[in-house]
Design an enzyme around this catalytic site. Structure first.
Site, PDB file in Angstrom:
ATOM      1  N   THR A 275       4.633  22.174  -9.087  1.00  0.00           N
ATOM      2  CA  THR A 275       5.284  21.454 -10.191  1.00  0.00           C
ATOM      3  C   THR A 275       6.776  21.775 -10.214  1.00  0.00           C
ATOM      4  OG1 THR A 275       3.266  21.604 -11.500  1.00  0.00           O
ATOM      5  CG2 THR A 275       5.282  21.187 -12.725  1.00  0.00           C
ATOM      6  N   GLY A 276       7.574  20.796 -10.612  1.00  0.00           N
ATOM      7  CA  GLY A 276       9.006  21.064 -10.809  1.00  0.00           C
ATOM      8  C   GLY A 276       9.868  20.062 -10.068  1.00  0.00           C
TER       9      GLY A 276
ATOM     10  N   LYS B  82       7.735  32.399 -11.631  1.00  0.00           N
ATOM     11  CA  LYS B  82       7.465  30.974 -11.764  1.00  0.00           C
ATOM     12  C   LYS B  82       7.083  30.668 -13.217  1.00  0.00           C
ATOM     13  CE  LYS B  82       4.935  28.871  -8.865  1.00  0.00           C
ATOM     14  NZ  LYS B  82       5.871  27.745  -9.121  1.00  0.00           N
TER      15      LYS B  82
ATOM     16  N   GLY C 295       9.007  28.132 -15.024  1.00  0.00           N
ATOM     17  CA  GLY C 295      10.107  27.456 -15.715  1.00  0.00           C
ATOM     18  C   GLY C 295       9.693  26.081 -16.219  1.00  0.00           C
ATOM     19  N   GLY C 296       8.723  25.476 -15.533  1.00  0.00           N
ATOM     20  CA  GLY C 296       8.213  24.164 -15.947  1.00  0.00           C
ATOM     21  C   GLY C 296       6.926  24.272 -16.751  1.00  0.00           C
TER      22      GLY C 296
ATOM     23  N   GLU D 134      -0.665  26.676 -11.614  1.00  0.00           N
ATOM     24  CA  GLU D 134      -0.026  26.997 -10.328  1.00  0.00           C
ATOM     25  C   GLU D 134      -0.683  28.228  -9.704  1.00  0.00           C
ATOM     26  OE1 GLU D 134       4.418  25.187 -11.262  1.00  0.00           O
ATOM     27  OE2 GLU D 134       4.068  27.306 -11.571  1.00  0.00           O
TER      28      GLU D 134
HETATM   29  C1  5RP Z   1       7.011  25.238 -12.833  1.00  0.00           C
HETATM   30  C2  5RP Z   1       7.532  26.168 -11.793  1.00  0.00           C
HETATM   31  C3  5RP Z   1       8.552  25.633 -10.863  1.00  0.00           C
HETATM   32  O1  5RP Z   1       8.097  25.793  -9.556  1.00  0.00           O
HETATM   33  C4  5RP Z   1       9.834  26.383 -11.057  1.00  0.00           C
HETATM   34  O2  5RP Z   1      10.213  26.303 -12.421  1.00  0.00           O
HETATM   35  C5  5RP Z   1      10.965  25.801 -10.196  1.00  0.00           C
HETATM   36  O3  5RP Z   1      11.276  24.535 -10.643  1.00  0.00           O
HETATM   37  P1  5RP Z   1      12.435  23.665 -10.019  1.00  0.00           P
HETATM   38  O4  5RP Z   1      11.986  23.237  -8.665  1.00  0.00           O
HETATM   39  O5  5RP Z   1      12.591  22.517 -10.989  1.00  0.00           O
HETATM   40  O6  5RP Z   1      13.682  24.514  -9.955  1.00  0.00           O
HETATM   41  O7  5RP Z   1       7.157  27.297 -11.684  1.00  0.00           O
HETATM   42  O8  5RP Z   1       6.157  25.891 -13.732  1.00  0.00           O
END
Ligand code: 5RP
Length: 223
Positions: A28-29, A94, A96-97, A103
């Protein structure tokens, strides 16, 4: 190259790890979104995907890529996902999303974790990025106090004035001020606190490969 172009570069490079005829694990992301776009070019060569979020599932389906429930698939050859931070051992932060729980589940059912990231994500010590932790809402205050004992400041992630609700119906704490020198021990410790659903340190489910987007091109790190 800007960050968006670096993400597209590694998203495209990740196709070399997709095994024809099989089901691929998809994270995801914004970096994974580039991978999903690239994967559309291979959609007739794969059986489909196991997805780590409702957001990725919607993108995969919109491109005509079948999405399987993780319970239908015993093992995946490869899982491709981004990271907020990755260190020189393949340990990551991990979430951030907000998709960290699914995941970690899909990573655990995969033989190889391929992390795709731009070079800003490579760090020597994890923790500068606020650590996401998915929690059962009634445990937030207690877990916040436990992080304070470690020198961390935890805050409930908000969206539109309310606590953000994950795909699993839970909340996210983002923890600032941590310096995670031993990710394996840290993940094991925090994971057993009552109310923690998933801690965003991926040390047990670490990456075996990282495709790092740099201004000189894609660097492949192996751990
Ligand atoms: C989502 C995640 C993403 O992999 C992580 O936040 C990186 O995101 P991006 O590719 O937008 O920088 O762990 O839960």
């Amino acid at each position: 190259m800007n960050q968006d172009e670096l993400k597209a570069l590694v998203g495209q490079a990740a196709l070399q790890y997709v095994v024809p005829g099989q089901i691929v694990g998809v994270g995801t992301g914004s970096t994974v979104n580039k991978f999903i776009e690239a994967l559309a070019s291979m959609k007739n060569q794969i059986k489909g995907a196991v997805s780590s979020s409702e957001a990725s599932t919607a993108r995969l389906k919109a491109l005509g890529i079948p999405v399987f429930d993780s319970n239908e698939v015993a093992e995946l050859a490869v899982y491709i996902d981004g990271a907020d931070e990755i260190n020189g051992q393949g340990h990551m932060v991990k979430g951030g999303g907000a998709a960290l729980t699914r995941e970690k589940i899909v990573a655990a059912q995969s033989k190889v974790f391929v992390c795709i990231a731009d070079e800003s994500k490579l760090v020597s010590v994890l923790g500068a990025f606020p650590l996401p932790v998915e929690v059962i809402p009634m445990s937030s205050a207690r877990i916040t106090a436990q992080f304070a004992n470690m020198g961390g400041q935890a805050h409930v992630r908000m969206k539109d004035g309310n606590p953000l609700v994950t795909d699993n119906g839970q909340h996210i704490l983002d923890v600032n001020g941590l310096h995670i020198h031993d990710p394996v021990a840290f993940e094991a410790e925090v994971s057993q606190w009552p109310g923690v659903v998933t801690v965003g340190v991926f040390a047990h489910q670490k990456a075996q490969v990282c495709l790092l987007g740099t201004s000189e091109g894609v660097k492949t790190l192996k751990f």
